[in-house]
Design an enzyme around this catalytic site. Structure first.
Site, PDB file in Angstrom:
ATOM      1  CD  GLU A   1      -3.120  -0.751   2.042  1.00  0.00           C
ATOM      2  OE1 GLU A   1      -4.183  -0.864   1.437  1.00  0.00           O
ATOM      3  OE2 GLU A   1      -3.046  -0.284   3.199  1.00  0.00           O
TER       4      GLU A   1
ATOM      5  N   GLY B   1      -6.210   6.707  -0.152  1.00  0.00           N
ATOM      6  CA  GLY B   1      -7.193   7.762   0.056  1.00  0.00           C
ATOM      7  C   GLY B   1      -6.987   8.994  -0.809  1.00  0.00           C
TER       8      GLY B   1
HETATM    9  C1  PEP Z   1      -6.726   1.333   2.849  1.00  0.00           C
HETATM   10  O1  PEP Z   1      -7.337   1.844   3.768  1.00  0.00           O
HETATM   11  O2  PEP Z   1      -5.995   0.359   3.075  1.00  0.00           O
HETATM   12  C2  PEP Z   1      -6.856   1.885   1.505  1.00  0.00           C
HETATM   13  C3  PEP Z   1      -6.190   1.330   0.549  1.00  0.00           C
HETATM   14  O3  PEP Z   1      -7.693   2.967   1.350  1.00  0.00           O
HETATM   15  P1  PEP Z   1      -8.218   3.571  -0.062  1.00  0.00           P
HETATM   16  O4  PEP Z   1      -8.694   2.406  -0.887  1.00  0.00           O
HETATM   17  O5  PEP Z   1      -9.300   4.496   0.320  1.00  0.00           O
HETATM   18  O6  PEP Z   1      -7.050   4.246  -0.711  1.00  0.00           O
END
Ligand code: PEP
Length: 252
Positions: free
Chosen positions: A167, A173
């Protein structure tokens, strides 16, 4: 290779009553199948409601965080024992929002991973670089450190039970997802780190992509064989959108 996994991280959204309604709506449009595993990670306060609403479906329950201790004088914390008792199967550990806002270090994350595994729960270890780290060309170093330190003293057979979620912090976000090429490159690197250090087949573990996954970009992301599913934040809060993302994973 285990089936793909689509994980919905609700973050700090939905009361227990809202959670119940969500699951009712979601189950009207989504029927679980074996080809994709789905999990939902509601806030702690909605775990019981989601567990009850899911009933006997194969959709798994996950927690968004955990304390590294089993029990004791740790006011405000929730232990893996408690999560297991509530019917959780997975626990997200080391989400970048926990690292950023609550100062979680690789060492604390490592303690949590040990504790989660000791209670027969399955950890989802989140790793990812900041924008500055990417721009400075430090992504591989940052990711390797998070994995090596986060999984310190974790044995190979335990690593096989693990899911890793890549991530990138700059993609969470923001609406700016990594490109398929960017994500694939890091997923391949994560696989190499795992293979080299633990001598296990990369195909034995799932590496998810997370960061602004939505119904539009999911199909192209899942076309990469290095991407074994997604950790979804904002887009999982709507039953239709979440179902569309799962269908994209099924098709590929
Ligand atoms: C997350 O909270 O792990 C995430 C990836 O959020 P988003 O999809 O909103 O970017």
């Amino acid at each position: 290779m285990p089936s793909s996994l689509i994980a919905g991280n609700w973050k700090m959204f939905k009361t227990a009553s809202e959670a119940r309604l969500f699951i009712q709506d979601f189950l009207k449009i989504y029927t679980p199948t074996d080809s994709v595993e789905v999990l939902i990670a509601p806030p702690f306060t909605a775990l019981q409601a989601v567990h009850d609403a899911l009933g006997s479906t194969t959709i798994a329950l996950a927690a968004q965080n955990v304390c590294g201790e089993k029990e004791g004088a740790f006011t405000g914390e929730i232990s893996p024992l408690m999560l297991k008792d509530l019917g959780c199967k997975y626990v997200i550990v080391g989400h970048s929002e926990r690292r950023q806002h609550y100062g979680e270090t690789n060492s604390l994350i490592n303690q949590k991973i040990h504790s989660v595994l000791a209670h027969d729960l399955l950890p989802i270890l989140c790793v990812g670089e900041s924008l500055e780290e990417r721009q400075a060309g430090h992504t591989p170093r940052v990711i390797e450190k998070q994995i090596q330190e986060g999984l310190h003293n974790i044995a190979a057979d335990q690593v096989r039970q693990l899911t890793i979620a890549y991530e990138p912090v700059w993609a969470i976000g923001t609406g700016l997802a990594a490109t398929v090429e960017q994500a694939t490159e890091v997923h391949i690197q994560i696989g190499q780190v795992i293979e080299e250090k633990w001598k296990i087949d990369r195909q034995d573990i799932r590496i998810l992509y997370g960061g602004s996954v939505n119904a539009e970009n999911a199909t192209s992301l899942f076309q990469s064989s290095a991407i074994n599913g997604a950790l979804v934040g904002k887009a999982c809060l709507n039953p239709d959108t979440f179902a569309k993302i799962i269908f994209s994973a099924k098709k590929t």
